[in-house]
Every structure is written in structure tokens, then in C-alpha cells.
Design an enzyme around this catalytic site. Structure first.
Site, short mmCIF file in Angstrom:
data_model
loop_
_atom_site.label_atom_id
_atom_site.label_comp_id
_atom_site.label_asym_id
_atom_site.label_seq_id
_atom_site.Cartn_x
_atom_site.Cartn_y
_atom_site.Cartn_z
N ALA A 22 0.87 -1.09 -0.15
CA ALA A 22 0.05 -0.06 -0.18
C ALA A 22 0.87 1.24 0.12
O ALA A 22 1.67 1.52 -0.96
CB ALA A 22 -0.92 -0.03 1.29
N GLY A 223 -9.80 -4.18 19.14
CA GLY A 223 -8.36 -4.90 19.18
C GLY A 223 -7.99 -5.04 17.45
O GLY A 223 -8.79 -4.55 16.69
N ALA A 268 3.72 2.58 17.42
CA ALA A 268 4.80 2.78 16.29
C ALA A 268 6.23 2.84 17.24
O ALA A 268 6.91 2.64 16.61
CB ALA A 268 4.48 4.14 15.93
N HIS A 393 12.81 25.39 34.38
CA HIS A 393 11.72 26.05 34.93
C HIS A 393 11.28 27.48 33.99
O HIS A 393 12.12 28.11 33.64
CB HIS A 393 11.99 26.48 36.52
CG HIS A 393 10.98 27.53 37.17
ND1 HIS A 393 10.01 26.70 37.65
CD2 HIS A 393 10.86 28.73 37.34
CE1 HIS A 393 9.20 27.71 38.26
NE2 HIS A 393 9.65 28.96 37.93
#
Length: 405
Positions: A22, A223, A268, A393
Site C-alpha cells: 500500500a 483490537g 509505533a 523552570h
């Protein structure tokens, strides 16, 4: 995982053939991480503009144009896909577009041609599991391609992806209902963080112990199952995915597997690291995959992220548990950037040794911060060692240190 392994192996001097049926980039780039975060950014900006007066800004009432959001998403995917092509070109990777079939552990057939290789890496990913009782339901991929907002949205499955999708559409003004088949949504999340997140997402209805939901559009996200069609001829050890050792080797010599096809943590960032380990092993470099401190991001609003043991898991493991909590509202940067929001930093510590066991965040840019917590856990930092670190900070990340005071 596939393109990462290909470009790393190529840059290391191996001759590499990458077969893709794909689009380059896999689920993350084309139908997962990038599309969802693109839509999420637009939804968050829309909500912020609705409340711009909090920041002292007057703005016209905003409007969501979902078709324009989708166009931006497609442009971003195209740009990043080109980036993948560039990486592969630098690695001098040969690319073949087509559907591959493994003849044996060293031979692959595609487009009527056969190729042989010393090493084979399987990174075919996984596909959404469907429900027989929901023939007209959408997958998450299809939901991310909607050009018009539905009147109501139902999501079957109460995992992180479902809650992320719920955040996107609820902030766009769509009533959303999540139907969780089990007793507890987000079951892997620490109980305190989960309770705080559900309270913060009070505009999303959450049902438990059911797969039934009524809505104009229903999405099934219960799932994913590994894609194994290309490797059925190989005598692989398959149990909820292709079984691998900590070097990503399968039970067959010189055959490796990475990413969702292994059935491990389907993220990923996990696949990218697994690819590094697999290629290093092919090259004879010592390396191994470690899963204990893999961070989990949950891209909701508020954002959540966690790594290591939950309080319950730590107690079940026999640790003498010490729990440190600090609300996000105790942090100056959080108050500036997230007015009216709530959040929590929770750190799990072994009281006997002072070693950090888990860090759980809700609020702010939790997913951007959690890598630091993962490093602290991986290197077995103690409370006193964290206290000796200097945090920038003002940043929300300071909460991890301040919570241990």
C-alpha cells in the site's frame, strides 16, 4: 517498523529490498498516529477558541470545517511520506510495490518475480478486528476519514485509541458514547489516573460490560489481529502474533519480526525500537528489546501518559509501595497554559530502596514528558537521585521532581 529496519540496514551497508503493498509509512503515518493527532490539534484549537476570553482575547465564534481539516491531514501525510522516501533513498533501499508471499524463509514472490535474501524481516502489521453484530460499523481508519460530523458517535471498545477518538469528536461538538466490553475501560491505566480522566471527560458517556451502542455512526475498536497472509507457508511459531525473542528473532533461522505482527505492545514507538534491535542482531551487534519501561501515551484531552508499574501492579508484585501524588494545579506553567483544567502526577516508589517503579501523568503535554520518566525508570533512579536533577523552570515536567518532596 519495516521502513525503519530497511533504512537502518541500508545505511549499514546491507543490500535491502522493501516490499510494500500500500503506502509507505505503515498504519502510524497513514491511518493512525499522524491522522489522529492532526484531527486532535484542530479539535483542541476549536475548543480553545471557544474559550479565548480566558486568555484575555476576544474572538468571533469559531466553526469546524471538517473537510478542510481532512485536507490538511492529507497534506501532512503526503509530506511525511516523502520524508520516508528520502530516508529509504539515503539507505539505497530498493522498493517494490506489490503483495508479497513467502515461498520459504529465504525466498519471496511478488509481482511474478522471486527474490532471495539471507535475512527476512516480517513487518506486515495488524488489521482491525470486526464484530459480526456490527456489519455497518466503521473502523478507526474510516472514522478518521469522515468529511462531515455525525449527529452522534458510538465507539465499541474502551482502549486508548477509542478515548482519543472520543476526545476529537466530542470537542467538535458531537455527543459520543463508548461501549466497553469489559468491566473497566482503559484497564492498563493506574486507577487514580483513570478516574481523574473519566471525570475530566464527563461529556463522553462510558458504558461497561456491553458491545451495544446506539448512534448515527458507530466505530468498532476492539483490537487488532496480526496480518499473516504473506507468511502462511513458513512454519512460524504463532501465538497471538509471531513469537520472537528479545532480539526479534522468530523460531526460524535469520527470520525476524517487528511491530504489530508480533502481538506485543502495538505502538509505533515500539516498532521503531524493535526494528533497531533486529537490524543490530543481523549485523552482529549486541542489542536486545526491553518492554518493561515502554511508555504509553493516551492522546485524550486532558492528555495522559504512563510508564512502569501501576500502584496495584506494584503491590501485587510484593513491593513495599510508597505513593507520591501532586495535582497539576500546583505547577505554574500548567496554570498558565491550561486554565480551568485539572490533572495529576503520580509516582510509585519502592519504599525499601527508594527506586522509582512507575510514573503516571494526566494533564498538560503528558506524552511529551513521559520519555524522561521512562529514562529514570530504565536507569533505576532513586528518589534522592531525582532530587539532584535540575529541571527547566517553568515547565510542567517539574511536577515529577516536586511530587517527591
Amino acid at each position: 517498523g519495516g521502513y525503519q529496519a530497511a533504512q537502518l540496514a541500508g545505511r549499514a551497508g546491507m543490500r535491502v529490498l522493501l516490499i510494500e503493498r500500500a503506502d509507505l509509512g505503515g498504519t502510524c503515518l497513514n491511518a493512525g498516529c499522524i491522522p489522529t493527532k492532526t484531527l486532535l490539534k484542530s479539535a483542541k484549537l476549536y475548543r480553545e477558541m471557544q474559550h479565548a476570553d480566558v486568555f484575555g482575547i476576544e474572538a468571533e465564534p469559531p466553526a469546524i470545517k471538517l473537510a478542510a481539516v481532512q485536507a490538511r491531514k492529507r497534506d501532512l501525510i503526503a509530506t511525511l511520506r516523502q520524508g520516508v522516501n528520502t530516508l529509504l533513498a539515503r539507505g539505497r533501499v530498493d522498493i517494490v510495490q506489490g503483495e508479497a508471499t513467502c515461498i520459504d524463509r529465504q525466498t519471496i514472490a511478488v509481482n511474478g518475480e522471486r527474490y532471495t535474501a539471507r535475512c527476512l524481516l516480517i513487518a506486515t502489521g495488524a488489521a482491525p478486528i470486526t464484530l459480526d453484530g456490527a456489519p455497518n460499523a466503521l473502523t478507526t481508519t474510516q472514522a478518521l476519514e469522515l468529511e462531515d460530523l455525525p449527529a452522534t458517535l458510538g465507539i465499541i471498545g474502551g482502549g486508548p485509541i477509542s478515548f482519543g477518538l472520543a476526545s476529537i469528536f466530542s470537542m467538535m461538538g458531537v455527543p459520543v458514547t463508548i461501549a466497553e466490553p469489559g468491566a473497566t475501560p482503559l484497564p492498563d491505566m493506574d486507577a487514580d489516573i483513570r478516574a481523574a480522566l473519566l471525570a475530566a471527560m464527563s461529556d463522553v458517556t462510558v458504558l461497561t460490560n456491553t458491545v451495544t451502542v446506539e448512534a448515527d455512526v458507530v466505530v468498532v475498536n476492539v483490537g487488532r489481529a496480526p496480518n499473516l497472509d504473506a507468511v502462511t507457508a513458513l512454519p512460524l511459531d504463532v501465538t497471538d502474533g509471531i513469537r520472537v525473542d528479545d532480539t526479534m528473532r522468530t523460531n526460524l533461522p535469520d527470520v525476524y519480526a517487528v511491530g504489530d505482527v508480533t502481538g506485543h505492545a502495538m505502538w509505533a514507538h515500539v516498532a521503531l525500537r524493535e526494528a533497531e534491535v533486529a537490524v543490530n542482531h543481523m549485523l552482529g551487534k549486541p542489542d536486545r528489546m526491553r518492554y518493561a519501561h515502554v511508555p504509553t501515551p493516551v492522546y485524550t484531552v486532558p492528555e495522559a501518559a504512563y510508564v512502569g508499574l501501576t500502584e496495584t501492579a506494584a503491590r501485587d508484585a510484593g513491593y513495599n509501595v510508597q505513593v507520591h501524588r501532586l495535582p497539576m494545579s500546583a505547577n505554574g506553567r500548567f496554570l498558565i497554559d491550561y486554565p480551568g483544567s485539572s490533572g495529576l502526577c503520580k509516582v510509585i516508589v519502592d519504599a525499601d530502596t527508594g527506586r522509582l517503579l512507575g510514573v503516571h501523568l494526566l494533564g498538560g503535554s503528558a506524552a511529551e514528558t513521559i520519555f524522561g520518566a521512562a529514562a529514570l525508570l530504565e536507569d533505576e533512579f532513586r528518589v534522592d537521585e531525582v532530587q539532584q536533577l535540575v529541571f527547566a523552570h517553568p515547565t510542567v515536567s517539574e511536577l515529577m521532581k516536586d511530587s517527591l518532596l
